[in-house]
Write a protein that holds these residues in place. Sequence first.
Motif, short mmCIF file in Angstrom:
data_model
loop_
_atom_site.label_atom_id
_atom_site.label_comp_id
_atom_site.label_asym_id
_atom_site.label_seq_id
_atom_site.Cartn_x
_atom_site.Cartn_y
_atom_site.Cartn_z
N GLY A 1 -5.18 -4.21 -9.83
CA GLY A 1 -4.72 -2.85 -9.55
C GLY A 1 -3.54 -2.49 -10.45
O GLY A 1 -3.32 -3.09 -11.52
N GLU A 2 -2.78 -1.52 -9.98
CA GLU A 2 -1.71 -0.96 -10.81
C GLU A 2 -0.37 -1.67 -10.52
O GLU A 2 0.21 -2.30 -11.40
CB GLU A 2 -1.64 0.52 -10.47
N GLY A 3 0.07 -1.56 -9.29
CA GLY A 3 1.34 -2.18 -8.91
C GLY A 3 1.52 -2.04 -7.42
O GLY A 3 0.90 -1.17 -6.80
N PRO A 4 2.37 -2.88 -6.83
CA PRO A 4 2.59 -2.80 -5.38
C PRO A 4 3.16 -1.43 -4.98
O PRO A 4 3.91 -0.81 -5.72
CB PRO A 4 3.62 -3.90 -5.11
N GLY A 5 2.77 -0.96 -3.79
CA GLY A 5 3.36 0.24 -3.21
C GLY A 5 4.36 -0.16 -2.13
O GLY A 5 4.78 -1.32 -2.05
N GLU B 1 3.20 -3.06 0.28
CA GLU B 1 3.06 -4.33 -0.44
C GLU B 1 4.43 -4.91 -0.75
O GLU B 1 4.66 -6.12 -0.62
CB GLU B 1 2.26 -4.10 -1.73
N PRO C 1 -0.75 -7.97 -1.80
CA PRO C 1 -1.32 -6.84 -2.54
C PRO C 1 -2.28 -6.02 -1.68
O PRO C 1 -2.95 -6.56 -0.79
CB PRO C 1 -2.11 -7.53 -3.67
N PHE C 2 -2.36 -4.75 -1.95
CA PHE C 2 -3.38 -3.87 -1.36
C PHE C 2 -3.48 -4.01 0.17
O PHE C 2 -4.53 -4.35 0.70
CB PHE C 2 -4.76 -4.13 -2.01
N ALA D 1 -4.87 2.30 0.50
CA ALA D 1 -5.81 1.98 -0.59
C ALA D 1 -6.42 0.59 -0.36
O ALA D 1 -7.60 0.35 -0.64
CB ALA D 1 -5.10 2.03 -1.94
N ASN E 1 -2.17 -7.29 -9.44
CA ASN E 1 -1.79 -6.01 -10.06
C ASN E 1 -1.29 -6.21 -11.48
O ASN E 1 -0.87 -7.32 -11.86
CB ASN E 1 -0.67 -5.37 -9.23
N HIS F 1 -9.65 3.44 -9.21
CA HIS F 1 -8.72 2.85 -8.25
C HIS F 1 -9.08 3.38 -6.85
O HIS F 1 -9.35 4.59 -6.71
CB HIS F 1 -7.29 3.26 -8.62
N1 URA Z 1 -2.11 0.12 -5.30
C1 URA Z 1 -2.16 -0.84 -6.25
O1 URA Z 1 -2.49 -0.58 -7.40
N2 URA Z 1 -1.85 -2.08 -5.89
C2 URA Z 1 -1.50 -2.42 -4.64
O2 URA Z 1 -1.25 -3.60 -4.41
C3 URA Z 1 -1.46 -1.40 -3.68
C4 URA Z 1 -1.77 -0.13 -4.02
#
Ligand code: URA
Length: 210
Positions: free
Chosen positions: A41-45, A48, A54-55, A59, A81, A154
Amino acid sequence: MADLQTLAQAIHGCTDCGLARSRTQAVPGEGAPQARLMFIGEGPGFNEDQQGRPFIGPAGQFLDELLGSIGLARPDVFITNMVKCRPPNNRDPFPGEMEACSKHLDAQIEAIKPKVIVPLGRHALAKWFPGESIGKVRAKPRRFGGLTLFPLYHPAAALHNGALRSTILEDFAKLGDLLRAPEPAEQPPRDEAAPGPAEPSPESHQISMF
Ligand code: URA
């Protein structure tokens, strides 16, 4: 080569970019150490960053549903991520942050040796195919070295645009088809002393990714 636990320790202690100053904790990723399928994925929100996994927000709930739709669950795959620390206010990660973090992702890929990598969204796609549009290349397998890349939207895209939900489910069904398809048999190096086509191995039509 470092194992995943050693890599996770390095990620938790990493201060190589500015995201280290604003994070609650780093989120290395989780799943099967020998997963054949890896999601990036992109990065923790927010969630997270709070929980270190993660995730796990909205999402992530959709990602769980998508995995379930092809008969998989989190322990079957590895999820991580592009950047391991939350960008403030969930902004896009900066190129320099992804660059600084790429050594961690590369080391994870080297340790896990997945057969199929699913870049989720445009940031992860750009690691392999810079400048390409996720809308154009999604759900089409592409060989890259010894890997198969299978880019997908995503899951968060469906939270912003409900019409994408069924598209993403259909794309996941194609991922399921890919995983069930027989893997191409490894071609042995040509033996000059024994010209002619090699006999297919008995397993060559039976192997599937899962
Ligand atoms: N979106 C992401 O790209 N990664 C995550 O871990 C959570 C949401």
